[in-house]
Motif scaffolding. Sequence first.
Motif, PDB file in Angstrom:
ATOM      1  N   PHE A 100      39.806 -46.513 -46.417  1.00 49.42           N
ATOM      2  CA  PHE A 100      40.997 -47.357 -46.342  1.00 49.42           C
ATOM      3  C   PHE A 100      42.119 -46.771 -47.197  1.00 49.42           C
ATOM      4  O   PHE A 100      43.257 -46.649 -46.746  1.00 49.42           O
ATOM      5  CB  PHE A 100      40.672 -48.786 -46.801  1.00 49.42           C
ATOM      6  CG  PHE A 100      41.873 -49.676 -46.859  1.00 49.42           C
ATOM      7  CD1 PHE A 100      42.419 -50.202 -45.698  1.00 49.42           C
ATOM      8  CD2 PHE A 100      42.471 -49.987 -48.075  1.00 49.42           C
ATOM      9  CE1 PHE A 100      43.537 -51.015 -45.743  1.00 49.42           C
ATOM     10  CE2 PHE A 100      43.589 -50.801 -48.130  1.00 49.42           C
ATOM     11  CZ  PHE A 100      44.122 -51.312 -46.958  1.00 49.42           C
ATOM     12  N   ALA A 101      41.794 -46.401 -48.427  1.00 49.06           N
ATOM     13  CA  ALA A 101      42.802 -45.863 -49.343  1.00 49.06           C
ATOM     14  C   ALA A 101      43.441 -44.598 -48.780  1.00 49.06           C
ATOM     15  O   ALA A 101      44.637 -44.363 -48.974  1.00 49.06           O
ATOM     16  CB  ALA A 101      42.181 -45.587 -50.711  1.00 49.06           C
ATOM     17  N   GLU A 108      52.366 -47.979 -49.446  1.00 52.71           N
ATOM     18  CA  GLU A 108      51.241 -48.903 -49.610  1.00 52.71           C
ATOM     19  C   GLU A 108      50.325 -48.447 -50.739  1.00 52.71           C
ATOM     20  O   GLU A 108      49.815 -49.277 -51.512  1.00 52.71           O
ATOM     21  CB  GLU A 108      50.460 -49.019 -48.296  1.00 52.71           C
ATOM     22  CG  GLU A 108      51.252 -49.700 -47.194  1.00 52.71           C
ATOM     23  CD  GLU A 108      50.666 -49.493 -45.806  1.00 52.71           C
ATOM     24  OE1 GLU A 108      50.997 -50.306 -44.920  1.00 52.71           O
ATOM     25  OE2 GLU A 108      49.906 -48.529 -45.595  1.00 52.71           O
ATOM     26  N   ALA A 109      50.141 -47.138 -50.870  1.00 53.75           N
ATOM     27  CA  ALA A 109      49.317 -46.606 -51.960  1.00 53.75           C
ATOM     28  C   ALA A 109      49.942 -46.941 -53.314  1.00 53.75           C
ATOM     29  O   ALA A 109      49.226 -47.285 -54.268  1.00 53.75           O
ATOM     30  CB  ALA A 109      49.138 -45.098 -51.807  1.00 53.75           C
ATOM     31  N   ALA A 114      49.907 -49.976 -58.346  1.00 54.26           N
ATOM     32  CA  ALA A 114      50.559 -50.924 -59.252  1.00 54.26           C
ATOM     33  C   ALA A 114      49.683 -52.157 -59.463  1.00 54.26           C
ATOM     34  O   ALA A 114      49.559 -52.656 -60.582  1.00 54.26           O
ATOM     35  CB  ALA A 114      51.926 -51.331 -58.702  1.00 54.26           C
ATOM     36  N   ALA A 115      49.069 -52.643 -58.392  1.00 59.17           N
ATOM     37  CA  ALA A 115      48.211 -53.825 -58.506  1.00 59.17           C
ATOM     38  C   ALA A 115      46.985 -53.524 -59.356  1.00 59.17           C
ATOM     39  O   ALA A 115      46.588 -54.332 -60.197  1.00 59.17           O
ATOM     40  CB  ALA A 115      47.785 -54.310 -57.122  1.00 59.17           C
ATOM     41  N   LEU A 116      46.388 -52.365 -59.154  1.00 57.26           N
ATOM     42  CA  LEU A 116      45.195 -52.000 -59.917  1.00 57.26           C
ATOM     43  C   LEU A 116      45.524 -51.680 -61.365  1.00 57.26           C
ATOM     44  O   LEU A 116      44.704 -51.893 -62.260  1.00 57.26           O
ATOM     45  CB  LEU A 116      44.492 -50.809 -59.261  1.00 57.26           C
ATOM     46  CG  LEU A 116      43.853 -51.099 -57.907  1.00 57.26           C
ATOM     47  CD1 LEU A 116      43.386 -49.806 -57.251  1.00 57.26           C
ATOM     48  CD2 LEU A 116      42.708 -52.077 -58.052  1.00 57.26           C
TER      49      LEU A 116
END
Length: 153
Positions: A100-101, A108-109, A114-116
């Motif tokens: 997926f990554a 999107e990456a 940023a979220a992680l």
Amino acid sequence: MTRLGDLERAVMDVLWDVVPGTSDGVTVREVADALDGRELAYTTVMTVLDRLAGKGMVQREREGRAWRYRPAASREAHIAQLMLDALDLGGSRDAALVRFARSVTGTEAEVLRAALGSEAGLTGPGSADDGTGLTDRVDGPTGRRPAGEAAER
């Protein structure tokens, strides 16, 4: 989490698009009127909303003789849950996540990084502070909402 049929998805899209600005929720008539291009009977829309309530996708509250409906969780929370459910289908979660990554766009990456990397957790659209009044809290080692727990208002 149950995948939605075409009509259920159309009804949920109306709720997700309309209700955040309408804290009291919407009536069956308002949903039916918002389903542009579909000539659906009032009772059809009422049945779909009733089934969505039974599935835990919508919350409803009595107002006189009518019900007012609102989504139980944000669109983003629903999509995230579908993604988590897909990871549970079997095989290697790690391999699926890596694939997926590698398939997302650069933008999107960056969102994922940023979220992680955020110590405070995810903020912005679809998070608990996105202004919808819906929370997307998840718990436990899997990062999933506890079984049977609906989104809080």
